[in-house]
Scaffold this motif. Structure first.
Motif, mmCIF file in Angstrom:
data_model
loop_
_atom_site.group_PDB
_atom_site.id
_atom_site.type_symbol
_atom_site.label_atom_id
_atom_site.label_comp_id
_atom_site.label_asym_id
_atom_site.label_seq_id
_atom_site.Cartn_x
_atom_site.Cartn_y
_atom_site.Cartn_z
ATOM 1 N N LEU A 1 0.830 -1.208 0.000
ATOM 2 C CA LEU A 1 0.000 0.000 0.000
ATOM 3 C C LEU A 1 0.859 1.250 0.000
ATOM 4 C CD1 LEU A 1 -2.900 -0.804 2.491
ATOM 5 C CD2 LEU A 1 -3.081 -0.485 0.016
ATOM 6 N N CYS A 2 2.056 1.146 0.598
ATOM 7 C CA CYS A 2 2.927 2.330 0.642
ATOM 8 C C CYS A 2 4.302 1.944 0.097
ATOM 9 C CB CYS A 2 2.989 2.882 2.066
ATOM 10 S SG CYS A 2 4.235 2.135 3.103
ATOM 11 N N LYS B 1 6.568 -1.357 0.837
ATOM 12 C CA LYS B 1 6.340 -2.657 0.188
ATOM 13 C C LYS B 1 6.796 -3.820 1.057
ATOM 14 C CE LYS B 1 6.222 -0.688 -4.407
ATOM 15 N NZ LYS B 1 6.633 -0.665 -5.785
ATOM 16 N N VAL C 1 3.882 -8.228 3.444
ATOM 17 C CA VAL C 1 3.296 -9.100 4.471
ATOM 18 C C VAL C 1 1.827 -9.354 4.116
ATOM 19 C CG1 VAL C 1 4.839 -8.408 6.336
ATOM 20 C CG2 VAL C 1 2.749 -7.086 5.921
ATOM 21 N N ARG D 1 -1.454 -9.128 5.369
ATOM 22 C CA ARG D 1 -2.175 -8.494 6.487
ATOM 23 C C ARG D 1 -3.522 -9.162 6.746
ATOM 24 N NH1 ARG D 1 -1.650 -2.151 5.576
ATOM 25 N NH2 ARG D 1 -3.318 -2.250 7.136
ATOM 26 N N PHE E 1 5.922 -2.632 8.625
ATOM 27 C CA PHE E 1 6.467 -1.448 9.303
ATOM 28 C C PHE E 1 5.397 -0.690 10.075
ATOM 29 C CE2 PHE E 1 7.475 3.034 9.529
ATOM 30 C CZ PHE E 1 8.802 3.054 9.906
ATOM 31 N N CYS E 2 4.191 -0.587 9.503
ATOM 32 C CA CYS E 2 3.145 0.250 10.125
ATOM 33 C C CYS E 2 2.385 -0.477 11.237
ATOM 34 C CB CYS E 2 2.158 0.754 9.066
ATOM 35 S SG CYS E 2 1.198 -0.574 8.296
ATOM 36 N N ASN F 1 2.643 4.930 8.273
ATOM 37 C CA ASN F 1 3.656 4.260 7.454
ATOM 38 C C ASN F 1 4.961 5.060 7.384
ATOM 39 O OD1 ASN F 1 2.481 6.300 5.801
ATOM 40 N ND2 ASN F 1 3.318 5.305 3.999
ATOM 41 N N HIS G 1 -2.180 3.522 5.075
ATOM 42 C CA HIS G 1 -2.028 2.102 5.435
ATOM 43 C C HIS G 1 -3.372 1.414 5.679
ATOM 44 C CE1 HIS G 1 -1.986 4.672 8.905
ATOM 45 N NE2 HIS G 1 -2.273 3.666 9.701
#
Ligand code: SF4
Length: 306
Positions: free
Chosen positions: A32-33, A36, A39, A41, A48-49, A85, A132
């Motif tokens: 999404l950001c 990259k 993962v 989700r 990271f987020c 993010n 995110h």
């Protein structure tokens, strides 16, 4: 005649469903950001987020601290998403962005919030740090449109975006409100853990502007367009001249640019003496001067002489 918000056109044509489907596919290998993380989700893997499948909302309500064109008389209907993010070490909202303070919300609950904000007279729905949680947000927008949501939607982001995602959501948001935080990659790495910040922000802002153009208002209230924010930082950590040159030369001299003077050291800023204080008035004035000399003329003001 009032401009019809883009998300209503997408809803009526059935295209909104396809956008939601594509965005939820991305969640299975998240990009999404620009980080990259890849993962899954949906399977509760975290990148990271630190955000999974469930939408986390920190707070919502009418907000009067935004730009006058968003606030009007009755406020901007602001929805603060938890987590982030980016990783700004001086973040003023670190309890939300770094520690993820918020509550889980289902799509229909978020839709209900939007309708509530509409019913109390807010002029728009303003998603703060949406990047995110984009699939979940757009899903909620669809449910809210079904219930009569017809306000402009604001995408209020750090500017650290994957341009491919911005292309996917073409038409969903009426107003893009990205920051442009840094033009220097060493500083973006040091203070926000994102060395590619400027590159990603530049390509995203160009795409946002392609979609919505310069900011337009009807009766003093923003209805569509790009509204850019630039926070002046002490010791020119933001690299303001290069950031503003990009806006003037590659976006538009008619860009609405809110040049902000409210930096204050928070969170871990005390570990970095160069950002552990407010910018001086001279620093702020010099950034305004740069903007004016570049031909920018909307969204910022000159501080009164001391
Ligand atoms: S949205 Fe979160 S999990 Fe997805 S790529 Fe960005 S930081 Fe990683």
């Amino acid at each position: 005649m009032k401009t019809k918000p883009g998300h209503i056109q997408l809803y009526e044509s059935g295209k909104l469903d396809k956008i939601i489907e594509r965005l939820f596919c991305v969640l299975e290998s998240c990009e999404l950001c620009p980080r990259k993380c890849k993962v899954n989700r949906i399977k509760k893997e975290l990148g990271f987020c630190r955000s999974g499948k469930d939408l986390l909302i920190s707070s919502f309500g009418p907000h009067f601290g935004e730009e006058p064109e968003l606030v009007g008389k009755l406020g901007s209907g602001t929805i603060f998403l938890a987590n982030c993010n980016l990783g700004c070490l001086y973040c003023q909202n670190y309890d939300i962005s770094h520690f993820g303070e918020g509550e889980k919300f289902a799509a229909d609950q978020l839709a209900g919030q939007m309708i509530y904000l509409k019913n109390i007279g807010c002029h728009n729905i303003n998603f703060v740090t949406p990047t995110h949680f984009l699939p979940q947000i757009v899903e909620s927008i669809k449910l809210a449109v079904r219930q009569g949501l017809d306000l402009p939607l604001v995408y209020n982001s750090s500017g650290y975006e994957n341009v491919e995602m911005i292309r996917i959501i073409d038409g969903v948001f009426d107003i893009y409100m990205p920051d442009i935080k840094y033009s220097d990659s060493a500083n973006a790495r040091k203070y926000s853990l994102a060395p590619d910040y400027f590159e990603r922000a530049k390509e995203s802002l160009k795409e946002m502007h392609r979609q919505v153009g310069d900011l337009k208002a009807e009766d003093g209230i923003a209805v569509k367009g790009l509204l850019i924010r630039h926070l002046v930082m002490p010791n020119d950590v933001a690299g303001s001249k290069k950031a503003l040159e990009f806006i003037a030369e590659k976006i538009s001299k008619d860009s609405y640019v809110n040049i902000m003077d409210q930096y204050r050291p928070c969170y871990k800023a005390n570990n970095f003496p160069e950002i552990d204080h407010f910018p001086t008035e001279e620093e702020f004035k010099s950034v305004i001067e740069i903007a004016r000399n570049l031909g920018l003329h909307r969204g910022f003001y000159s501080p009164s002489p001391s």
